[in-house]
Design an enzyme around this catalytic site. Structure first.
Site, PDB file in Angstrom:
ATOM      1  N   CYS A  67       0.847  -1.185   0.000  1.00 22.97           N
ATOM      2  CA  CYS A  67       0.000   0.000   0.000  1.00 22.97           C
ATOM      3  C   CYS A  67       0.885   1.238   0.000  1.00 22.97           C
ATOM      4  CB  CYS A  67      -0.931  -0.003   1.206  1.00 22.97           C
ATOM      5  SG  CYS A  67      -2.361  -1.068   0.911  1.00 22.97           S
ATOM      6  N   PRO A  68       0.500   2.229  -0.756  1.00 20.59           N
ATOM      7  CA  PRO A  68      -0.824   2.486  -1.322  1.00 20.59           C
ATOM      8  C   PRO A  68      -1.018   2.010  -2.759  1.00 20.59           C
ATOM      9  CG  PRO A  68       0.462   4.456  -1.571  1.00 20.59           C
ATOM     10  CD  PRO A  68       1.364   3.420  -0.903  1.00 20.59           C
TER      11      PRO A  68
END
Length: 71
Positions: free
Chosen positions: A13-14
């Site tokens: 992530c992201p």
């Protein structure tokens, strides 16, 4: 059944959220995308992104998240 599967496994992530944000506008309203993501942060990031962007978080599965385009 999802209309499309977005494979983001192995991405931290992201990146899964960024890939979802790029792909979703290309799909028709009402389409469901299943995001495959094995980063534990995706369990928090994807539903939060849906709330912020007004998209529908449909369901969570093991390492998969369904999102419906609402607008």
């Amino acid at each position: 059944m999802p209309d499309e599967v977005l494979d983001c496994r192995g991405q931290r992530c992201p990146l899964p959220v960024i890939n979802l944000a790029r792909r979703l506008p290309e799909l028709p309203v009402g389409a469901v995308v299943r995001v495959l993501a094995d980063d534990p942060a995706a369990a928090v990031d994807i539903p939060a992104w849906c709330r912020m962007r007004g998209q529908e978080f449909v369901a969570a599965h093991p390492d998969a998240y369904d999102v419906r385009r609402t607008s």
